[in-house]
Enzyme design. Structure first.
Site, mmCIF file in Angstrom:
data_model
loop_
_atom_site.group_PDB
_atom_site.id
_atom_site.type_symbol
_atom_site.label_atom_id
_atom_site.label_comp_id
_atom_site.label_asym_id
_atom_site.label_seq_id
_atom_site.Cartn_x
_atom_site.Cartn_y
_atom_site.Cartn_z
ATOM 1 N N LYS A 377 0.836 -1.201 0.000
ATOM 2 C CA LYS A 377 0.000 0.000 0.000
ATOM 3 C C LYS A 377 0.866 1.243 0.000
ATOM 4 O O LYS A 377 2.014 1.243 0.464
ATOM 5 C CB LYS A 377 -0.940 0.025 1.201
ATOM 6 C CG LYS A 377 -0.327 0.514 2.506
ATOM 7 C CD LYS A 377 -1.403 0.824 3.558
ATOM 8 C CE LYS A 377 -0.774 1.387 4.829
ATOM 9 N NZ LYS A 377 -1.771 1.738 5.866
ATOM 10 N N TYR A 460 -8.048 -1.422 2.975
ATOM 11 C CA TYR A 460 -9.075 -1.327 4.020
ATOM 12 C C TYR A 460 -8.702 -0.361 5.146
ATOM 13 O O TYR A 460 -9.159 -0.502 6.274
ATOM 14 C CB TYR A 460 -9.390 -2.719 4.608
ATOM 15 C CG TYR A 460 -9.790 -3.715 3.555
ATOM 16 C CD1 TYR A 460 -11.056 -3.675 2.976
ATOM 17 C CD2 TYR A 460 -8.889 -4.670 3.084
ATOM 18 C CE1 TYR A 460 -11.431 -4.570 1.991
ATOM 19 C CE2 TYR A 460 -9.249 -5.570 2.087
ATOM 20 C CZ TYR A 460 -10.518 -5.516 1.542
ATOM 21 O OH TYR A 460 -10.878 -6.405 0.556
ATOM 22 N N HIS A 461 -7.877 0.626 4.823
ATOM 23 C CA HIS A 461 -7.450 1.602 5.834
ATOM 24 C C HIS A 461 -7.952 3.002 5.498
ATOM 25 O O HIS A 461 -7.276 3.999 5.771
ATOM 26 C CB HIS A 461 -5.916 1.608 5.950
ATOM 27 C CG HIS A 461 -5.346 0.296 6.393
ATOM 28 N ND1 HIS A 461 -3.997 -0.016 6.261
ATOM 29 C CD2 HIS A 461 -5.931 -0.796 6.966
ATOM 30 C CE1 HIS A 461 -3.788 -1.241 6.730
ATOM 31 N NE2 HIS A 461 -4.950 -1.731 7.160
ATOM 32 N N TYR A 462 -9.118 3.105 4.903
ATOM 33 C CA TYR A 462 -9.653 4.410 4.503
ATOM 34 C C TYR A 462 -9.952 5.263 5.737
ATOM 35 O O TYR A 462 -10.230 4.752 6.828
ATOM 36 C CB TYR A 462 -10.908 4.228 3.643
ATOM 37 C CG TYR A 462 -11.964 3.331 4.224
ATOM 38 C CD1 TYR A 462 -12.949 3.836 5.067
ATOM 39 C CD2 TYR A 462 -11.989 1.966 3.931
ATOM 40 C CE1 TYR A 462 -13.922 3.013 5.606
ATOM 41 C CE2 TYR A 462 -12.964 1.138 4.469
ATOM 42 C CZ TYR A 462 -13.919 1.661 5.306
ATOM 43 O OH TYR A 462 -14.876 0.842 5.846
ATOM 44 N N HIS A 463 -9.893 6.567 5.564
ATOM 45 C CA HIS A 463 -10.027 7.490 6.684
ATOM 46 C C HIS A 463 -10.443 8.863 6.172
ATOM 47 O O HIS A 463 -10.519 9.100 4.973
ATOM 48 C CB HIS A 463 -8.713 7.594 7.458
ATOM 49 C CG HIS A 463 -7.508 7.836 6.589
ATOM 50 N ND1 HIS A 463 -6.924 6.849 5.815
ATOM 51 C CD2 HIS A 463 -6.786 8.951 6.330
ATOM 52 C CE1 HIS A 463 -5.894 7.337 5.144
ATOM 53 N NE2 HIS A 463 -5.799 8.620 5.438
#
Length: 534
Positions: A377, A460-463
């Site tokens: 990523k 899957y680390h959206y913010h």
């Protein structure tokens, strides 16, 4: 056959709804939990936390030392559900999603990329890979946090949930593959975010049981916490007083997660004992949930809210802005005829001045098959997107667009990511584990860019959506609104460390302590004032 038996067992377990938690969790008594909305409707609490997820649970546990706390969780309890809490079932709950009750809820961004969000007590800590690593010192400084309190808060979480993993054969191969690819040095076991290859902490214990943020509820005062399960907050209730530009929160309005959206219930804030002040409604509903609730409550861009017939409380164009997801590229490696069992990540490669994070895992894709991706990523993407409402049903996903690789800088970094992850995948160590020949397929610059466009995925680390500065202040209070805070990943301007799980749990503890300290100072000030006037 072993994988088939494991996943068949998990599929049977998933058919059972666990609405009530077990009474004990690792020797700790959990607070009262109920899916019965009528038992909560009309009641008042010192603090109301919307979202019993990764940050919400440690926050509730900390505040409960002195105050009554209501935690409203839209999903169910994971306890006594081995398909969620056992390592051998890792990844399987992500395969079975439905509209209202599955532990993970799927969504597709406007970019066309499939994604997931947690819908279970414990949030993403309950369904993720269990890898644990702190944020970098630089991240903590940029956040403006108290560095000593941050360390204390991390240690508090770690003493209860984190251990050193025992490397599997696959993870050992990943470790040596990363080193072969030049991701140096090898830092051994470390919870710190350091450049090179390292073994991180794990939320799985030595018996393969997953420890989750909800376990931290057992460290609080069980008499002061009530957890309402399977209930979705519809909007925030406001007092009709104060100036036109400053609103005061009174409580929340909620519905059954699997019920009629028009049948609503309410819970309220109450004045704190020994103080003239009030508690807060604290949104910990995640990067999609928290901005969505603000919009549904009339806090957001005026024109957008008007298009859904939502009465305007505060014109706030920044709500839902600065949505960021870390673009990811995965290379699938093929093993021999033997099907591998699911295996969560235990090793991380941190490269190029912390810009790239590389991990390898084994994921189930069906009842009798797994895939072996090596994923990378981009830690600091320049591209940003936004979140908007899709409808007024809080159970439905909002619309979100992340604009993956829209900035040329991100595309250039993606090209480098593909080159690096293919070096790892083509290493002798990975080939040795898979019993295949090592290879490195070279691509032209044009082919690399096209590969990025076609294969960009999520980590899957959206913010973002309620960013510190533009939406909340340094105490996580929403600008222009009294008694309302946001404490979760929606406040982040970047994803901390290898993944945000550790820092979200730390943040819940950290902000809980900050609120307790703030209230103590207020009480002392009031006491001194009263003594002066005696």
């Amino acid at each position: 056959m072993e994988l088939l038996h494991v996943l068949l067992a998990a599929s049977c377990i998933l058919l059972v709804s666990f609405s009530q938690s077990s009474s004990l969790c690792q020797g700790k008594t959990l607070p009262y939990m109920t899916p019965d909305v009528t038992k909560i409707s009309g009641r008042s609490f010192d603090y109301i936390i919307v979202g019993g997820g990764t940050a919400g649970c440690p926050l509730a546990a900390t505040l409960s030392k002195r105050y009554s706390v209501l935690v409203v969780e839209r999903g169910s309890s994971p306890y006594e559900n081995p398909s969620v809490l056992q390592k051998k079932f890792y990844g399987f709950p992500l395969l079975q999603t439905n509209e209202f009750s599955s532990v993970s809820q799927s969504f597709i961004s406007k970019d066309g990329v499939s994604n997931l969000r947690g819908r279970v007590l414990g949030g993403s800590s309950t369904i993720g890979g269990g890898f644990y690593g702190r944020a970098s010192d630089a991240f903590v400084r940029r956040a403006g946090w108290d560095e000593e309190l941050v360390k204390e808060s991390y240690k508090w979480v770690e003493s209860k949930l984190v251990s050193k993993a025992e490397l599997t054969k696959w993870q050992s191969a990943v470790k040596f593959g990363l080193l072969e690819a030049g991701i140096l040095p090898y830092n051994g076991f470390s919870l710190e975010h350091v450049e090179g290859t390292k073994m991180g902490g794990t939320l799985f214990d030595h018996d393969g049981r997953r420890r989750i943020s909800a376990d931290l509820l057992g460290t609080g005062n069980p008499d002061n916490i009530v957890v309402l399960l399977n209930a979705t907050v519809k909007n925030i209730i406001f007092h009709k007083k104060g100036t036109e530009n400053e609103k005061t929160v009174h409580g929340i309005r909620f519905i059954k997660s699997d019920g009629n959206a028009s049948q609503t219930y309410e819970a309220y804030l109450q004045q704190l004992a020994n103080s003239g002040s009030w508690g807060d409604v604290i949104l910990s509903a995640g990067a999609l949930g928290s901005p969505q609730i603000l919009l549904l409550s009339g806090i957001g861009p005026k024109r957008h809210l008007k298009s859904f017939g939502i009465p305007l409380v505060l014109d706030f164009p920044e709500i839902g802005q600065e949505m960021i997801d870390n673009p990811s590229i995965s290379v699938l490696v093929e093993s021999g005829p033997e099907v591998q069992l699911p295996d969560p990540p235990q090793i991380a490669g941190i490269a190029e001045d912390f810009k790239f994070i590389v991990q390898g895992l084994i994921l189930p894709i069906s009842i009798n098959a797994t895939i072996i991706p090596i994923a990378i990523k981009l830690a600091f993407p320049a591209s940003k997107g936004k979140l908007e409402l899709n409808n007024t049903d809080p159970r439905q996903n909002p619309l979100v667009e992340f604009n993956y690789l829209a900035k040329e800088k991100d595309m250039e970094e993606c090209v480098k990511m593909v080159q690096l992850v293919e070096r790892v995948a083509g290493s002798k160590s990975i080939a040795g584990f898979l019993e295949t020949e090592s290879n490195n397929n070279s691509k032209s610059p044009h082919e690399l860019r096209e590969f990025c466009k076609k294969n960009v995925r999520t980590f899957y680390h959206y913010h973002g959506g309620c960013a510190v500065g533009s939406v909340v202040d340094n105490n996580y209070r929403v600008h222009g609104v009294k008694r309302l805070r946001v404490v979760d990943g929606s406040s982040f301007l970047e994803s901390p460390g290898t993944n945000p799980t550790a820092t979200l749990m730390m943040l819940g503890r950290y902000q809980g302590i900050k609120i307790l300290e703030e209230n103590t100072l207020h009480e002392q000030s009031k006491s001194n004032h009263n003594q002066t006037h005696v």
